[in-house]
Scaffold this motif. Structure first.
Motif, mmCIF file in Angstrom:
data_model
loop_
_atom_site.group_PDB
_atom_site.id
_atom_site.type_symbol
_atom_site.label_atom_id
_atom_site.label_comp_id
_atom_site.label_asym_id
_atom_site.label_seq_id
_atom_site.Cartn_x
_atom_site.Cartn_y
_atom_site.Cartn_z
ATOM 1 N N THR A 114 1.931 16.668 17.392
ATOM 2 C CA THR A 114 2.522 15.195 17.617
ATOM 3 C C THR A 114 3.757 15.240 16.512
ATOM 4 N N TYR A 115 4.257 13.923 16.744
ATOM 5 C CA TYR A 115 5.215 13.574 15.887
ATOM 6 C C TYR A 115 4.825 13.246 14.322
ATOM 7 N N ARG A 116 3.660 13.391 14.245
ATOM 8 C CA ARG A 116 2.831 13.326 12.676
ATOM 9 C C ARG A 116 2.822 14.841 12.499
ATOM 10 N N GLY A 117 3.654 15.654 12.521
ATOM 11 C CA GLY A 117 3.614 17.104 12.536
ATOM 12 C C GLY A 117 3.839 17.814 11.399
ATOM 13 N N SER B 273 5.985 16.425 20.008
ATOM 14 C CA SER B 273 6.816 15.509 20.567
ATOM 15 C C SER B 273 6.710 14.203 19.975
ATOM 16 N N ALA B 274 7.578 13.049 20.333
ATOM 17 C CA ALA B 274 7.270 11.877 19.892
ATOM 18 C C ALA B 274 6.694 10.988 20.858
ATOM 19 N N VAL B 275 6.398 11.511 22.094
ATOM 20 C CA VAL B 275 5.758 10.686 23.261
ATOM 21 C C VAL B 275 4.178 11.182 23.236
ATOM 22 N N VAL B 276 3.545 9.940 23.025
ATOM 23 C CA VAL B 276 1.897 10.306 22.611
ATOM 24 C C VAL B 276 1.405 11.085 23.940
ATOM 25 N N ALA B 277 0.724 12.112 23.500
ATOM 26 C CA ALA B 277 -0.118 12.915 24.526
ATOM 27 C C ALA B 277 0.622 13.957 25.218
ATOM 28 N N PHE C 258 -3.724 15.946 18.357
ATOM 29 C CA PHE C 258 -3.194 14.684 18.761
ATOM 30 C C PHE C 258 -4.123 13.618 18.076
ATOM 31 N N GLY C 259 -3.811 12.464 18.209
ATOM 32 C CA GLY C 259 -4.332 11.082 17.560
ATOM 33 C C GLY C 259 -5.388 10.719 18.500
ATOM 34 N N ASP C 260 -6.257 9.632 18.103
ATOM 35 C CA ASP C 260 -7.158 8.960 18.818
ATOM 36 C C ASP C 260 -6.565 8.114 19.749
ATOM 37 N N GLY C 261 -5.255 7.744 19.503
ATOM 38 C CA GLY C 261 -4.331 6.858 20.587
ATOM 39 C C GLY C 261 -4.453 7.788 21.972
ATOM 40 N N ALA C 262 -4.202 9.072 21.685
ATOM 41 C CA ALA C 262 -3.920 10.090 22.769
ATOM 42 C C ALA C 262 -5.030 9.873 23.790
ATOM 43 N N ILE C 263 -6.232 9.751 23.517
ATOM 44 C CA ILE C 263 -7.359 9.827 24.379
ATOM 45 C C ILE C 263 -7.011 8.459 25.426
ATOM 46 N N GLU C 264 -6.417 7.548 24.955
ATOM 47 C CA GLU C 264 -5.855 6.470 26.112
ATOM 48 C C GLU C 264 -5.170 6.906 27.132
ATOM 49 N N GLU C 265 -4.430 8.153 26.946
ATOM 50 C CA GLU C 265 -3.392 8.433 28.148
ATOM 51 C C GLU C 265 -3.945 9.115 29.146
ATOM 52 N N GLY C 266 -3.547 8.922 30.459
ATOM 53 C CA GLY C 266 -3.866 9.950 31.328
ATOM 54 C C GLY C 266 -3.649 11.562 31.190
ATOM 55 N N ASN D 293 -8.803 11.497 14.350
ATOM 56 C CA ASN D 293 -9.140 10.173 14.532
ATOM 57 C C ASN D 293 -9.040 9.480 13.246
ATOM 58 N N ASN D 294 -7.815 8.812 13.159
ATOM 59 C CA ASN D 294 -7.387 7.997 11.842
ATOM 60 C C ASN D 294 -7.742 6.408 12.321
ATOM 61 N N LEU D 295 -8.441 6.157 13.204
ATOM 62 C CA LEU D 295 -8.903 4.836 13.388
ATOM 63 C C LEU D 295 -7.899 3.717 13.758
ATOM 64 N N TYR D 296 -6.549 4.369 13.832
ATOM 65 C CA TYR D 296 -5.567 3.377 14.226
ATOM 66 C C TYR D 296 -4.384 4.170 15.229
ATOM 67 N N ALA D 297 -3.794 3.232 16.154
ATOM 68 C CA ALA D 297 -2.664 3.499 16.801
ATOM 69 C C ALA D 297 -1.511 2.455 16.441
ATOM 70 N N VAL D 298 -0.828 2.862 15.329
ATOM 71 C CA VAL D 298 0.110 1.894 15.014
ATOM 72 C C VAL D 298 -0.803 1.001 14.256
ATOM 73 N N GLU E 113 2.064 3.960 5.774
ATOM 74 C CA GLU E 113 2.335 3.115 6.989
ATOM 75 C C GLU E 113 2.365 4.139 8.075
ATOM 76 N N HIS E 114 2.355 3.617 9.482
ATOM 77 C CA HIS E 114 2.343 4.481 10.620
ATOM 78 C C HIS E 114 3.455 5.112 10.601
ATOM 79 N N VAL E 115 4.917 4.729 10.484
ATOM 80 C CA VAL E 115 6.044 5.226 10.399
ATOM 81 C C VAL E 115 6.804 4.964 8.882
HETATM 82 C C1 LIG Z 1 3.552 7.495 25.929
HETATM 83 C C2 LIG Z 1 3.802 6.826 24.578
HETATM 84 N N1 LIG Z 1 3.144 5.305 24.542
HETATM 85 C C3 LIG Z 1 3.411 4.714 23.533
HETATM 86 C C4 LIG Z 1 4.146 5.217 22.605
HETATM 87 C C5 LIG Z 1 4.402 4.363 21.006
HETATM 88 N N2 LIG Z 1 3.660 4.732 19.870
HETATM 89 C C6 LIG Z 1 3.889 5.854 19.145
HETATM 90 S S1 LIG Z 1 2.853 6.084 18.012
HETATM 91 C C7 LIG Z 1 1.593 5.496 18.816
HETATM 92 C C8 LIG Z 1 0.104 5.433 18.278
HETATM 93 C C9 LIG Z 1 -0.505 6.728 18.439
HETATM 94 O O1 LIG Z 1 -1.474 6.553 17.825
HETATM 95 P P1 LIG Z 1 -2.399 8.012 17.591
HETATM 96 O O2 LIG Z 1 -2.454 8.905 18.931
HETATM 97 O O3 LIG Z 1 -3.844 7.838 17.333
HETATM 98 O O4 LIG Z 1 -1.795 8.882 16.399
HETATM 99 P P2 LIG Z 1 -1.448 8.481 15.063
HETATM 100 O O5 LIG Z 1 -0.102 7.768 15.006
HETATM 101 O O6 LIG Z 1 -2.659 7.782 14.552
HETATM 102 O O7 LIG Z 1 -1.432 9.886 14.439
HETATM 103 C C10 LIG Z 1 2.162 4.829 20.016
HETATM 104 C C11 LIG Z 1 1.325 4.050 20.887
HETATM 105 C C12 LIG Z 1 4.693 6.520 22.657
HETATM 106 N N3 LIG Z 1 5.268 6.935 21.533
HETATM 107 N N4 LIG Z 1 4.518 7.449 23.504
#
Ligand SMILES: Cc1ncc(C[n+]2csc(CCOP(=O)(O)OP(=O)(O)O)c2C)c(N)n1
Length: 316
Positions: free
Chosen positions: A61-64, A110-114, A140-148, A170-175, A240-242
């Motif tokens: 992911t973008y946190r790479g 990639s910057a695009v989640v999942a 990937f992060g815990d937020g990616a679990i919410e993506e199709g 799983n760092n407990l947060y998405a942004v 912070e997130h970014v």
């Molecule tokens: C498809 C998509 N939706 C929304 C965003 C905006 N966005 C950037 S980071 C992020 C949170 C992702 O959280 P997580 O996957 O848990 O990763 P973490 O940042 O915690 O490492 C979101 C929603 C994006 N980049 N891509």
């Protein structure tokens, strides 16, 4: 042979110090891309990548920064990439969020989640068809679990028994949104049962346990060409997130929540397992490598006007 603890410590300390250097330089505006730091989460990349072999590949992911370095990516080319320089690992066009080093199996971020999850599964599927004995890891992060894209990938990987290791950090947060406001109260790893994918949770940034479990999984995959595995790795983002700062004043989480993670810092704890002389020598070498890499980035040229139009689209 070098002790495992020394190897772990070098990698953990190197990632931590590189990111501290990024945080230090960032306010000068010399680093030209947004940065998502892994400070606090280094143990996941180190535990996983130390368990892999050079020919295994990772997608992320973008946190790479952490997995790029842990897998053997070139620090000078990473620093130059952050500065937008032509000597960077994507020639200055990708920045922090798009690190690649195919020569050591870092296939992309990639910057695009999942989005890199299906790429990892597709790559692993090709390897299976070719009967290659390599393993693919998808971070990937815990937020990616919410993506199709995640669910389609998990379904397909289970159906075709594709040798991919899913690593959910799983760092407990998405942004700024906590997981309890985004997902049902069933642990992520338990939800993988529905796909028939063996899954487990690694608590507490435990680098040794993660190493041991991923190594066993990867070795078994190589031997038996068995299907996907899933690890939910509990970890915590200190910054912070970014960006390079702390954000406990932002109101979405309190410092008290972070304190136990600070106290249980895997970088410091691994260092404490080493004899002081060994630890200092590792730190000295890493610090001088970092100085040299950031100097290289500063002194490198920006891409020329012509270079800005190359490598953007695949040839027709
Ligand atoms: C498809 C998509 N939706 C929304 C965003 C905006 N966005 C950037 S980071 C992020 C949170 C992702 O959280 P997580 O996957 O848990 O990763 P973490 O940042 O915690 O490492 C979101 C929603 C994006 N980049 N891509």
């Amino acid at each position: 042979m070098e002790k495992l603890e020394a190897r772990f410590y070098r990698s953990l300390y190197r990632i931590r110090r590189v990111e501290e250097e990024v945080a230090r330089v960032y306010p000068t505006d010399k680093i030209k891309s947004p940065v998502h730091l892994s400070i606090g989460q280094e143990a996941v990349s180190v535990g996983v990548c130390e368990a892999l072999q050079k020919e295994d590949v990772v997608f992320g992911t973008y946190r790479g920064h952490a997995f790029y370095l842990a897998k053997g990516g070139d620090l000078r080319r990473m620093a130059a990439e952050l500065y937008g320089k032509a000597t960077g690992c994507t020639k200055g066009k990708g920045g922090s969020m798009h690190l690649v080093d195919v020569s050591v199996g870092v296939m992309g971020a990639s910057a695009v989640v999942a989005t890199t999850i299906p790429q990892a599964v597709g790559y692993a599927f090709a390897m299976k068809v070719r009967k290659e004995n390599r393993v693919v890891v998808s971070f990937f992060g815990d937020g990616a679990i919410e993506e199709g894209a995640f669910h389609e990938s998990a379904n397909f990987a289970a159906l075709r028994q594709i040798p991919v290791i899913f690593i959910c950090e799983n760092n407990l947060y998405a942004v700024h949104t906590p997981i309890r406001d985004r997902q049902p109260p069933v642990p992520i790893y338990r939800r993988l049962e529905g796909y028939g994918i063996p899954a487990e949770r690694i608590e507490n940034n435990n680098v040794d346990k993660l190493y041991e479990r991923v190594k066993a999984a990867a070795d078994e995959m190589r031997r038996t060409h068995s299907g996907p595995r899933f690890f939910e790795c509990m970890t915590y983002r200190w910054k912070e997130h970014v960006g390079p700062n702390e954000d406990f004043q932002a109101g979405y989480r309190g410092r008290n929540e972070a304190e136990p993670w600070f106290e249980n810092d895997p970088v410091r704890r691994m260092g404490e397992k080493l004899e002081a002389g060994v630890r200092k020598e590792i730190e000295r070498k890493v610090d001088s490598e970092i100085r040299e890499a950031f100097d290289f980035a500063e002194q490198s040229p920006f891409p020329s006007d012509e270079q800005l139009y190359t490598d953007l689209l695949a040839g027709a």
